[in-house]
Design a protein around this motif. Structure first.
Motif, PDB file in Angstrom:
ATOM      1  N   PRO A 244       6.772   7.504  29.867  1.00 26.25           N
ATOM      2  CA  PRO A 244       5.436   6.935  29.680  1.00 26.25           C
ATOM      3  C   PRO A 244       4.427   7.307  30.759  1.00 26.25           C
ATOM      4  CG  PRO A 244       7.115   5.279  29.284  1.00 26.25           C
ATOM      5  CD  PRO A 244       7.814   6.469  29.868  1.00 26.25           C
ATOM      6  N   MET A 245       3.152   7.060  30.408  1.00 24.88           N
ATOM      7  CA  MET A 245       2.014   7.327  31.291  1.00 24.88           C
ATOM      8  C   MET A 245       1.178   6.058  31.388  1.00 24.88           C
ATOM      9  SD  MET A 245       0.901  10.800  29.312  1.00 24.88           S
ATOM     10  CE  MET A 245       2.164  11.972  28.786  1.00 24.88           C
ATOM     11  N   GLU A 246       0.600   5.857  32.551  1.00 25.92           N
ATOM     12  CA  GLU A 246      -0.145   4.618  32.764  1.00 25.92           C
ATOM     13  C   GLU A 246      -1.404   4.889  33.584  1.00 25.92           C
ATOM     14  OE1 GLU A 246       0.457   0.324  35.051  1.00 25.92           O
ATOM     15  OE2 GLU A 246       2.199   1.608  34.637  1.00 25.92           O
ATOM     16  N   LEU A 247      -2.549   4.532  33.040  1.00 24.80           N
ATOM     17  CA  LEU A 247      -3.812   4.595  33.761  1.00 24.80           C
ATOM     18  C   LEU A 247      -4.080   3.206  34.330  1.00 24.80           C
ATOM     19  CD1 LEU A 247      -6.137   6.563  34.413  1.00 24.80           C
ATOM     20  CD2 LEU A 247      -7.299   5.707  32.371  1.00 24.80           C
ATOM     21  N   ARG A 248      -4.052   3.098  35.653  1.00 26.99           N
ATOM     22  CA  ARG A 248      -4.245   1.803  36.286  1.00 26.99           C
ATOM     23  C   ARG A 248      -5.699   1.621  36.716  1.00 26.99           C
ATOM     24  NH1 ARG A 248       1.106   0.481  39.959  1.00 26.99           N
ATOM     25  NH2 ARG A 248       2.618   0.741  38.257  1.00 26.99           N
ATOM     26  N   HIS A 249      -6.119   0.363  36.768  1.00 26.14           N
ATOM     27  CA  HIS A 249      -7.506   0.035  37.101  1.00 26.14           C
ATOM     28  C   HIS A 249      -7.554  -0.876  38.319  1.00 26.14           C
ATOM     29  CE1 HIS A 249      -7.635   1.325  32.909  1.00 26.14           C
ATOM     30  NE2 HIS A 249      -8.919   1.580  33.085  1.00 26.14           N
ATOM     31  N   GLY A 277      10.689  19.777  23.659  1.00 27.38           N
ATOM     32  CA  GLY A 277       9.259  19.856  23.945  1.00 27.38           C
ATOM     33  C   GLY A 277       8.892  18.982  25.117  1.00 27.38           C
ATOM     34  N   GLY A 278       7.599  18.806  25.285  1.00 23.30           N
ATOM     35  CA  GLY A 278       7.096  17.993  26.381  1.00 23.30           C
ATOM     36  C   GLY A 278       5.618  17.725  26.181  1.00 23.30           C
ATOM     37  N   SER A 279       4.968  17.293  27.222  1.00 19.81           N
ATOM     38  CA  SER A 279       3.549  16.975  27.125  1.00 19.81           C
ATOM     39  C   SER A 279       2.748  17.774  28.145  1.00 19.81           C
ATOM     40  CB  SER A 279       3.303  15.470  27.335  1.00 19.81           C
ATOM     41  OG  SER A 279       3.821  15.056  28.586  1.00 19.81           O
ATOM     42  N   LEU A 280       1.533  18.110  27.758  1.00 15.52           N
ATOM     43  CA  LEU A 280       0.522  18.564  28.696  1.00 15.52           C
ATOM     44  C   LEU A 280      -0.397  17.374  28.931  1.00 15.52           C
ATOM     45  CD1 LEU A 280      -0.570  22.012  27.183  1.00 15.52           C
ATOM     46  CD2 LEU A 280       1.210  21.594  28.888  1.00 15.52           C
ATOM     47  N   VAL A 281      -0.735  17.131  30.170  1.00 17.81           N
ATOM     48  CA  VAL A 281      -1.640  16.030  30.489  1.00 17.81           C
ATOM     49  C   VAL A 281      -2.928  16.608  31.067  1.00 17.81           C
ATOM     50  CG1 VAL A 281      -2.025  14.039  31.997  1.00 17.81           C
ATOM     51  CG2 VAL A 281       0.139  14.289  30.783  1.00 17.81           C
ATOM     52  N   LYS A 282      -4.049  16.219  30.464  1.00 17.52           N
ATOM     53  CA  LYS A 282      -5.367  16.666  30.903  1.00 17.52           C
ATOM     54  C   LYS A 282      -6.088  15.485  31.539  1.00 17.52           C
ATOM     55  CE  LYS A 282      -8.187  18.007  27.646  1.00 17.52           C
ATOM     56  NZ  LYS A 282      -8.787  18.892  26.629  1.00 17.52           N
ATOM     57  N   VAL A 283      -6.522  15.673  32.769  1.00 20.50           N
ATOM     58  CA  VAL A 283      -7.176  14.616  33.542  1.00 20.50           C
ATOM     59  C   VAL A 283      -8.595  15.062  33.872  1.00 20.50           C
ATOM     60  CG1 VAL A 283      -7.056  13.167  35.594  1.00 20.50           C
ATOM     61  CG2 VAL A 283      -4.945  14.028  34.553  1.00 20.50           C
ATOM     62  N   THR A 284      -9.547  14.170  33.671  1.00 18.17           N
ATOM     63  CA  THR A 284     -10.931  14.448  34.024  1.00 18.17           C
ATOM     64  C   THR A 284     -11.311  13.619  35.240  1.00 18.17           C
ATOM     65  OG1 THR A 284     -11.506  14.894  31.714  1.00 18.17           O
ATOM     66  CG2 THR A 284     -13.318  14.480  33.234  1.00 18.17           C
ATOM     67  N   ALA A 298      -7.724  10.305  31.052  1.00 15.51           N
ATOM     68  CA  ALA A 298      -6.488  11.081  30.960  1.00 15.51           C
ATOM     69  C   ALA A 298      -6.051  11.114  29.506  1.00 15.51           C
ATOM     70  CB  ALA A 298      -5.401  10.469  31.835  1.00 15.51           C
ATOM     71  N   GLN A 299      -5.597  12.277  29.064  1.00 16.21           N
ATOM     72  CA  GLN A 299      -5.119  12.472  27.700  1.00 16.21           C
ATOM     73  C   GLN A 299      -3.845  13.311  27.735  1.00 16.21           C
ATOM     74  OE1 GLN A 299      -9.004  14.454  26.698  1.00 16.21           O
ATOM     75  NE2 GLN A 299      -8.765  13.307  24.790  1.00 16.21           N
ATOM     76  N   TYR A 300      -3.062  13.221  26.673  1.00 19.07           N
ATOM     77  CA  TYR A 300      -1.881  14.084  26.579  1.00 19.07           C
ATOM     78  C   TYR A 300      -1.869  14.777  25.231  1.00 19.07           C
ATOM     79  CZ  TYR A 300       0.457  10.899  23.332  1.00 19.07           C
ATOM     80  OH  TYR A 300       0.769  10.143  22.230  1.00 19.07           O
ATOM     81  N   THR A 301      -1.216  15.926  25.195  1.00 22.11           N
ATOM     82  CA  THR A 301      -0.916  16.589  23.935  1.00 22.11           C
ATOM     83  C   THR A 301       0.533  17.053  23.996  1.00 22.11           C
ATOM     84  OG1 THR A 301      -1.748  18.188  22.307  1.00 22.11           O
ATOM     85  CG2 THR A 301      -1.604  18.949  24.594  1.00 22.11           C
ATOM     86  N   LEU A 302       1.190  17.106  22.858  1.00 26.96           N
ATOM     87  CA  LEU A 302       2.604  17.452  22.811  1.00 26.96           C
ATOM     88  C   LEU A 302       2.785  18.922  22.459  1.00 26.96           C
ATOM     89  CD1 LEU A 302       3.820  14.224  21.016  1.00 26.96           C
ATOM     90  CD2 LEU A 302       4.309  14.880  23.379  1.00 26.96           C
ATOM     91  N   VAL A 351      -3.748   6.076  28.090  1.00 30.37           N
ATOM     92  CA  VAL A 351      -3.621   7.531  27.939  1.00 30.37           C
ATOM     93  C   VAL A 351      -3.336   7.826  26.470  1.00 30.37           C
ATOM     94  CG1 VAL A 351      -2.502   9.637  28.768  1.00 30.37           C
ATOM     95  CG2 VAL A 351      -2.648   7.631  30.268  1.00 30.37           C
ATOM     96  N   LYS A 352      -4.286   8.466  25.805  1.00 33.63           N
ATOM     97  CA  LYS A 352      -4.202   8.720  24.370  1.00 33.63           C
ATOM     98  C   LYS A 352      -3.878  10.191  24.082  1.00 33.63           C
ATOM     99  CE  LYS A 352      -5.420   4.473  23.481  1.00 33.63           C
ATOM    100  NZ  LYS A 352      -4.432   3.505  22.956  1.00 33.63           N
ATOM    101  N   GLU A 353      -3.438  10.443  22.854  1.00 32.72           N
ATOM    102  CA  GLU A 353      -3.103  11.794  22.430  1.00 32.72           C
ATOM    103  C   GLU A 353      -4.332  12.561  21.986  1.00 32.72           C
ATOM    104  OE1 GLU A 353       0.164  14.064  19.532  1.00 32.72           O
ATOM    105  OE2 GLU A 353      -0.203  11.914  19.289  1.00 32.72           O
ATOM    106  N   TYR A 354      -4.345  13.852  22.288  1.00 33.01           N
ATOM    107  CA  TYR A 354      -5.345  14.750  21.733  1.00 33.01           C
ATOM    108  C   TYR A 354      -4.621  15.958  21.157  1.00 33.01           C
ATOM    109  CZ  TYR A 354      -5.147  18.135  25.621  1.00 33.01           C
ATOM    110  OH  TYR A 354      -4.751  19.089  26.535  1.00 33.01           O
ATOM    111  N   PHE A 355      -5.326  16.773  20.398  1.00 29.66           N
ATOM    112  CA  PHE A 355      -4.690  17.882  19.698  1.00 29.66           C
ATOM    113  C   PHE A 355      -5.332  19.206  20.070  1.00 29.66           C
ATOM    114  CE2 PHE A 355      -4.143  14.101  17.098  1.00 29.66           C
ATOM    115  CZ  PHE A 355      -2.765  14.076  16.942  1.00 29.66           C
ATOM    116  N   ILE A 356      -4.495  20.207  20.289  1.00 26.35           N
ATOM    117  CA  ILE A 356      -4.960  21.559  20.572  1.00 26.35           C
ATOM    118  C   ILE A 356      -5.240  22.238  19.236  1.00 26.35           C
ATOM    119  CG2 ILE A 356      -4.363  23.809  21.537  1.00 26.35           C
ATOM    120  CD1 ILE A 356      -2.472  22.358  23.452  1.00 26.35           C
TER     121      ILE A 356
END
Length: 360
Positions: A244-249, A277-284, A298-302, A351-356
């Motif tokens: 899992p991934m966690e964006l803390r505030h 497989g795995g995930s790519l994580v994109k952070v802005t 932060a977003q992830y794609t599989l 952290v939500k999923e996005y698609f390439i």
């Protein structure tokens, strides 16, 4: 460009000048492996060719301002071998660089698979192709000089730290230095990053239990401690499956830190459902108008490793959802996606999923 009067006016009034917002995108990929079947598939009459392995995700990697990958195999020289003691052809890290990766993580449990000589050779190869690397060093002096690794990304001073839980029982032979996870060591180097005026601190950790889809107690406790110490991005590898991934505030509700317990495999020949497989994580990251560096999103794609279906093909990293649409009856692909999304749906925070989107 901001006008001089616009910039100076607040100073004349004793105020902080308002600067234009700047966004920086960081991309993190998981374990880049080279099992024997991958080496065999890459073999050509002239040597080894990995160029096709990453073409389906090259645009995504190259679009990031700075892209990071865990190089979990030494470039230890011939003979080239897969598990249990890896040594990948030099063409493999070269192909990763050509795919757009800027930083290679080298502190992992396989970095000494070809002993200290192989680890030293790996550093030489990475230096020769001109990529950044962090985690292992040819000498204590170089470790002191280059760890944490300070990188200017669109003007944002970023510190990268990399550590591993162990090296499979192998011990580095001096002068080679390997960064092992040790809180006193981490505390010292986080403090050094702050002394070097780091505006963003990234800790990349090789930790956890292999093949476990949830982090263990030690991962959670160390992540909490790192956040308390001021680390904004905590990126994990080693389990060979996603976690899992966690964006803390913070107390005001602003994003404070991102924890990614495990990215899973980026490319490999592992064959069980959760390892394909795995995930790519994109952070802005952004510099806001008040010149503060803030974590925006932060977003992830599989991604999935497609295996060759003929002797002329190679292993290939592809967007997992797109691959499922093209091949809906591949059970491991479908199972990997279902289980990863089940874990992320239940445990991810912010952290939500996005698609390439690619033409492949």
């Amino acid at each position: 460009m901001i006008g001089l009067v616009t910039f100076l006016a607040p100073l004349l009034l004793g105020q902080t000048p308002v600067l234009p917002a700047t966004e920086v995108s960081l991309l993190f990929a998981g374990d880049a492996m080279q099992h024997q079947a991958q080496i065999t598939s890459a073999r050509t009459a002239e040597g080894y060719d990995y160029t096709g392995c990453f073409e389906a995700i090259t645009d995504e990697v190259a679009a990031a301002d700075y892209a990071v990958v865990n190089l979990e195999v030494p470039a230890g020289g011939a003979p080239y071998t897969g598990y249990p003691c890896f040594s990948a052809p030099d063409e493999f890290p070269i192909a990763l660089q050509q795919a757009g990766f800027d930083l290679f993580l080298t502190a992992n449990n396989h970095c000494l698979d070809r002993y200290s000589r192989g680890a030293q050779r790996t550093l030489h190869v990475l230096d020769s192709i001109g990529v950044d690397h962090v985690g292992t060093y040819a000498s204590p002096e170089l470790s002191e000089r280059f760890h944490p690794l300070m990188v200017q990304i669109k003007g944002i001073r970023t510190a990268f730290l990399n550590y591993t839980y162990g090296t499979n029982g192998f011990t580095p032979t001096p002068p080679l230095t390997v960064n092992y996870i040790d809180r006193e060591h981490l505390k010292k180097e986080i403090r050094r990053a702050k002394d070097l005026k780091a505006e963003l601190i990234v800790a990349c950790l090789h930790w956890g239990d292999e093949y476990q889809l949830l982090p263990n107690k030690q991962q959670k406790e160390l992540a909490d401690w790192l956040v308390d110490e001021g680390v904004q991005l905590i990126i994990g590898a080693h389990p060979h499956v996603i976690q899992p991934m966690e964006l803390r505030h913070d107390a005001q509700g602003n994003p404070q830190a991102l924890i990614v317990y495990s990215l899973g495999n980026f490319i490999s020949n592992m064959k069980t459902r959760d390892t394909v497989g795995g995930s790519l994580v994109k952070v802005t990251i952004a510099r806001d108008p008040m010149n503060r560096v803030v974590l925006q999103s932060a977003q992830y794609t599989l991604v999935y490793t497609r295996r060759p279906s003929s002797p002329t093909e190679n292993f290939k990293v592809v967007p997992a959802e797109q691959e499922l649409q093209a091949h809906p009856y591949r059970p491991h692909l479908k199972g990997f996606l279902q289980k990863a999304r089940e874990i992320f749906s239940k445990y991810n925070k912010g952290v939500k999923e996005y698609f390439i989107k690619t033409a492949d």
